[in-house]
Design a protein around this motif. Sequence first.
Motif: not given
Length: 240
Positions: A50-57, A62-63, A136-144, A157-165
């Motif tokens: 769920l934590g990584l799912g939240l990171a993806m969402c 943000l994108l 914390l995901d919001i903080i970690f996600s800003l730079d990426s 392309v960006m969304i697919i890259a995030i989902i795969i990662a």
Amino acid sequence: MFEWIADPEAWIALLTLTALEIVLGIDNIIFISILVGRLPESQRQMGRILGLGLAMCTRILLLLSLAWVMRLTTPLFTLFEQQISGRDLILLFGGLFLVAKSTHEIHATMHPDEGEDETKGKKISFLGTLIMIAILDIIFSLDSVITAVGMANNVEVMIIAIIIAVGVMMLAAKPIGDFVENNPTLKVLALSFLILIGVTLIAESLDFHIPKGYIYFAMAFSVTVEMINLRTRKHLTIKE
């Protein structure tokens, strides 16, 4: 919408971006693993997923809010001749929180008895852990997200890259989390990395740019030395 499929440059951007998202997500995996380590054993894997799912969402949202993300770089006010933007404030408070939280976790790891006394009678909240991960995901996600915007022209392309990662990170989260949890010295090293990342975020918020390559090299070197130490200790234990 799918015109990019026939564009070789888009595929190169997808592969590069996916690799970059995985590398930038390592700190996320470490912090999530340490946070869910406080949960009961039966809830840990669900917490990781769920934590990584939240990171993806969070990253996808943000994108899709690129105009808002770009506005975060607009100066809000000036302090001591330093222009402060919304992004700077998020990075500053995020970095301070990361340093404080990691320092507290190191103290709890080094003095487990004191940590047990503090948390005696307190139930570790699954929802509270997820909320902390989401923030914390919001903080970690800003730079990426800003990196992704600079490297690819297509949002798809960006969304697919995030989902795969994130998919790759979900597969790696449990073994990494278990390994860190079962090796206290490695856990302290991981928390030290998070302090380093926190200091980097604070520096970035004040316009002191620290090349990410230096940080990742320091992490890789420290992990290599610690793995040698673990292997050496294992051999010494077997001989005894």
